[in-house]
Design a protein around this motif. Sequence first.
Motif, PDB file in Angstrom:
ATOM      1  N   LEU A 122      21.983 -45.942 -34.950  1.00  0.00           N
ATOM      2  CA  LEU A 122      21.712 -47.378 -34.910  1.00  0.00           C
ATOM      3  C   LEU A 122      22.993 -48.126 -34.560  1.00  0.00           C
ATOM      4  CD1 LEU A 122      20.033 -49.960 -35.485  1.00  0.00           C
ATOM      5  CD2 LEU A 122      20.748 -49.731 -37.891  1.00  0.00           C
ATOM      6  N   GLN A 123      22.905 -48.991 -33.561  1.00  0.00           N
ATOM      7  CA  GLN A 123      24.002 -49.881 -33.208  1.00  0.00           C
ATOM      8  C   GLN A 123      23.613 -51.298 -33.612  1.00  0.00           C
ATOM      9  OE1 GLN A 123      24.796 -50.368 -29.005  1.00  0.00           O
ATOM     10  NE2 GLN A 123      26.967 -50.753 -29.364  1.00  0.00           N
ATOM     11  N   VAL A 124      24.417 -51.889 -34.480  1.00  0.00           N
ATOM     12  CA  VAL A 124      24.160 -53.240 -34.990  1.00  0.00           C
ATOM     13  C   VAL A 124      25.102 -54.219 -34.291  1.00  0.00           C
ATOM     14  CG1 VAL A 124      24.192 -54.706 -37.032  1.00  0.00           C
ATOM     15  CG2 VAL A 124      23.398 -52.353 -37.213  1.00  0.00           C
ATOM     16  N   ILE A 125      24.542 -55.272 -33.720  1.00  0.00           N
ATOM     17  CA  ILE A 125      25.340 -56.280 -33.007  1.00  0.00           C
ATOM     18  C   ILE A 125      25.338 -57.579 -33.797  1.00  0.00           C
ATOM     19  CG2 ILE A 125      25.717 -57.472 -30.818  1.00  0.00           C
ATOM     20  CD1 ILE A 125      25.796 -54.414 -30.639  1.00  0.00           C
ATOM     21  N   THR A 126      26.529 -58.124 -34.065  1.00  0.00           N
ATOM     22  CA  THR A 126      26.623 -59.399 -34.760  1.00  0.00           C
ATOM     23  C   THR A 126      26.689 -60.540 -33.749  1.00  0.00           C
ATOM     24  OG1 THR A 126      29.047 -59.533 -34.819  1.00  0.00           O
ATOM     25  CG2 THR A 126      27.967 -58.214 -36.538  1.00  0.00           C
ATOM     26  N   LYS A 127      26.598 -61.765 -34.252  1.00  0.00           N
ATOM     27  CA  LYS A 127      26.596 -62.939 -33.383  1.00  0.00           C
ATOM     28  C   LYS A 127      27.961 -63.207 -32.757  1.00  0.00           C
ATOM     29  CE  LYS A 127      22.727 -65.213 -35.696  1.00  0.00           C
ATOM     30  NZ  LYS A 127      22.259 -66.400 -36.440  1.00  0.00           N
ATOM     31  N   ILE A 128      28.998 -62.548 -33.259  1.00  0.00           N
ATOM     32  CA  ILE A 128      30.334 -62.720 -32.667  1.00  0.00           C
ATOM     33  C   ILE A 128      30.754 -61.448 -31.931  1.00  0.00           C
ATOM     34  CG2 ILE A 128      31.097 -64.499 -34.281  1.00  0.00           C
ATOM     35  CD1 ILE A 128      32.500 -62.327 -35.897  1.00  0.00           C
ATOM     36  N   LEU A 129      29.740 -60.692 -31.479  1.00  0.00           N
ATOM     37  CA  LEU A 129      29.944 -59.505 -30.639  1.00  0.00           C
ATOM     38  C   LEU A 129      30.743 -58.401 -31.317  1.00  0.00           C
ATOM     39  CD1 LEU A 129      30.490 -60.952 -27.058  1.00  0.00           C
ATOM     40  CD2 LEU A 129      28.379 -60.238 -28.178  1.00  0.00           C
ATOM     41  N   LEU A 130      30.628 -58.341 -32.635  1.00  0.00           N
ATOM     42  CA  LEU A 130      31.163 -57.184 -33.344  1.00  0.00           C
ATOM     43  C   LEU A 130      30.046 -56.156 -33.483  1.00  0.00           C
ATOM     44  CD1 LEU A 130      33.335 -58.805 -36.152  1.00  0.00           C
ATOM     45  CD2 LEU A 130      34.099 -57.770 -34.009  1.00  0.00           C
ATOM     46  N   SER A 131      30.414 -54.899 -33.470  1.00  0.00           N
ATOM     47  CA  SER A 131      29.418 -53.833 -33.513  1.00  0.00           C
ATOM     48  C   SER A 131      29.730 -52.855 -34.634  1.00  0.00           C
ATOM     49  CB  SER A 131      29.394 -53.082 -32.166  1.00  0.00           C
ATOM     50  OG  SER A 131      28.601 -51.929 -32.250  1.00  0.00           O
ATOM     51  N   GLU A 132      28.669 -52.371 -35.260  1.00  0.00           N
ATOM     52  CA  GLU A 132      28.803 -51.307 -36.258  1.00  0.00           C
ATOM     53  C   GLU A 132      27.746 -50.257 -35.974  1.00  0.00           C
ATOM     54  OE1 GLU A 132      28.982 -50.666 -41.119  1.00  0.00           O
ATOM     55  OE2 GLU A 132      29.057 -52.689 -40.254  1.00  0.00           O
ATOM     56  N   VAL A 133      28.112 -48.995 -36.174  1.00  0.00           N
ATOM     57  CA  VAL A 133      27.228 -47.886 -35.824  1.00  0.00           C
ATOM     58  C   VAL A 133      27.001 -47.002 -37.046  1.00  0.00           C
ATOM     59  CG1 VAL A 133      26.992 -45.789 -34.431  1.00  0.00           C
ATOM     60  CG2 VAL A 133      27.909 -47.882 -33.396  1.00  0.00           C
ATOM     61  N   GLY A 134      25.753 -46.590 -37.229  1.00  0.00           N
ATOM     62  CA  GLY A 134      25.406 -45.644 -38.288  1.00  0.00           C
ATOM     63  C   GLY A 134      24.487 -44.571 -37.742  1.00  0.00           C
ATOM     64  N   THR A 135      24.588 -43.360 -38.291  1.00  0.00           N
ATOM     65  CA  THR A 135      23.771 -42.235 -37.829  1.00  0.00           C
ATOM     66  C   THR A 135      23.041 -41.606 -38.998  1.00  0.00           C
ATOM     67  OG1 THR A 135      25.293 -41.752 -36.002  1.00  0.00           O
ATOM     68  CG2 THR A 135      23.806 -39.982 -36.680  1.00  0.00           C
ATOM     69  N   GLY A 136      21.768 -41.269 -38.769  1.00  0.00           N
ATOM     70  CA  GLY A 136      20.954 -40.607 -39.779  1.00  0.00           C
ATOM     71  C   GLY A 136      20.236 -39.418 -39.170  1.00  0.00           C
ATOM     72  N   GLN A 137      19.617 -38.622 -40.024  1.00  0.00           N
ATOM     73  CA  GLN A 137      18.948 -37.408 -39.567  1.00  0.00           C
ATOM     74  C   GLN A 137      17.487 -37.425 -39.991  1.00  0.00           C
ATOM     75  OE1 GLN A 137      20.751 -33.772 -40.916  1.00  0.00           O
ATOM     76  NE2 GLN A 137      19.813 -32.534 -39.324  1.00  0.00           N
ATOM     77  N   LEU A 138      16.632 -36.970 -39.071  1.00  0.00           N
ATOM     78  CA  LEU A 138      15.204 -36.853 -39.323  1.00  0.00           C
ATOM     79  C   LEU A 138      14.819 -35.379 -39.271  1.00  0.00           C
ATOM     80  CD1 LEU A 138      12.343 -38.064 -39.610  1.00  0.00           C
ATOM     81  CD2 LEU A 138      12.307 -38.352 -37.131  1.00  0.00           C
ATOM     82  N   ARG A 139      14.150 -34.899 -40.334  1.00  0.00           N
ATOM     83  CA  ARG A 139      13.715 -33.497 -40.390  1.00  0.00           C
ATOM     84  C   ARG A 139      12.195 -33.464 -40.470  1.00  0.00           C
ATOM     85  NH1 ARG A 139      18.181 -33.561 -43.998  1.00  0.00           N
ATOM     86  NH2 ARG A 139      19.894 -32.182 -43.372  1.00  0.00           N
ATOM     87  N   VAL A 140      11.579 -32.797 -39.500  1.00  0.00           N
ATOM     88  CA  VAL A 140      10.124 -32.693 -39.442  1.00  0.00           C
ATOM     89  C   VAL A 140       9.733 -31.215 -39.532  1.00  0.00           C
ATOM     90  CG1 VAL A 140       8.030 -33.222 -38.144  1.00  0.00           C
ATOM     91  CG2 VAL A 140      10.000 -34.765 -38.006  1.00  0.00           C
ATOM     92  N   TYR A 141       8.818 -30.908 -40.434  1.00  0.00           N
ATOM     93  CA  TYR A 141       8.356 -29.539 -40.636  1.00  0.00           C
ATOM     94  C   TYR A 141       6.865 -29.447 -40.312  1.00  0.00           C
ATOM     95  CZ  TYR A 141      12.718 -29.045 -43.259  1.00  0.00           C
ATOM     96  OH  TYR A 141      14.042 -29.043 -43.636  1.00  0.00           O
ATOM     97  N   TYR A 142       6.439 -28.292 -39.847  1.00  0.00           N
ATOM     98  CA  TYR A 142       5.032 -28.080 -39.543  1.00  0.00           C
ATOM     99  C   TYR A 142       4.243 -27.911 -40.838  1.00  0.00           C
ATOM    100  CZ  TYR A 142       6.132 -23.176 -40.489  1.00  0.00           C
ATOM    101  OH  TYR A 142       6.544 -22.015 -41.091  1.00  0.00           O
ATOM    102  N   SER A 143       2.960 -28.227 -40.793  1.00  0.00           N
ATOM    103  CA  SER A 143       2.061 -27.969 -41.911  1.00  0.00           C
ATOM    104  C   SER A 143       1.504 -26.556 -41.773  1.00  0.00           C
ATOM    105  CB  SER A 143       0.916 -28.985 -41.929  1.00  0.00           C
ATOM    106  OG  SER A 143       1.400 -30.293 -42.146  1.00  0.00           O
TER     107      SER A 143
END
Length: 256
Positions: A122-143
């Motif tokens: 995720l890239q977050v943009i502020t109103k003064i053009l500052l940016s912050e980035v965060g990363t997450g993980q998604l795990r999907v398993y079969y049934s």
Amino acid sequence: MEPPSSPAHRGHGHWQRLLLAVSLLTFWNPPTTARLTIESVPPKAAEGKDVLLLVHNLPGRLSGYAWYKGDRVDSSQQIATYVIRRKEITPGPVYSGRETIYPNGSLLFQNVTQKDTGYYTLQVITKILLSEVGTGQLRVYYSVAQPSIQASNTIVTEYKDAVVLTCLTRDAGISIQWFFNNQSLWLTERMKLAQDNSTLTIDSVRREDAGEYQCEVSNLVSSSKSDLLSLAVSSLVEKGGLHPLLRNEDPPCPLF
């Protein structure tokens, strides 16, 4: 939580120019006491379910968001952008139609598949053009699919026969558990399980082994039981004989 308005392309050029400006300026928010984090809800998901990448610790005065597939900001892997003021989602190159960005930046996946497993940024943009980035993980398993039981024989003789029960499944990476008369199976000294629990050997059978057997397969997100298999145990008396321990080895007395 209601999803934002349907995807729209209006203002797409302006938002892309804004992202380009942020990348060129390479300004980043200074470290704060609470870092931007992304949590998968639930942490482990089954295929076909919905998963939310929930965002925590957003900075203030935001202009919009951009989500990417992968562990970094890559325009070719952009899922979608979201302009907060207009509540508009603009699809990116890897948008599948199953993703929704909420006003708080969280990303909802509907009807996930194993192909969705991976990192998301995720890239977050502020109103003064500052940016912050965060990363997450998604795990999907079969049934897991329903297993079945195969028996070497379903009608056996006590003190004489052995029986091998096999739990048949096409799934990998699963655990197997056995049940007897709807209760977890307690192993006796005559029972032996294979290393992966896929086969149960009873040698030799007794009358108390007669009943209904089931096996259950499971992974981290699902489980399934087989149909019941009935094992019948007949005695040697019924077969016209006796177990050696029950025989009278003394010769019969003469009648005269």
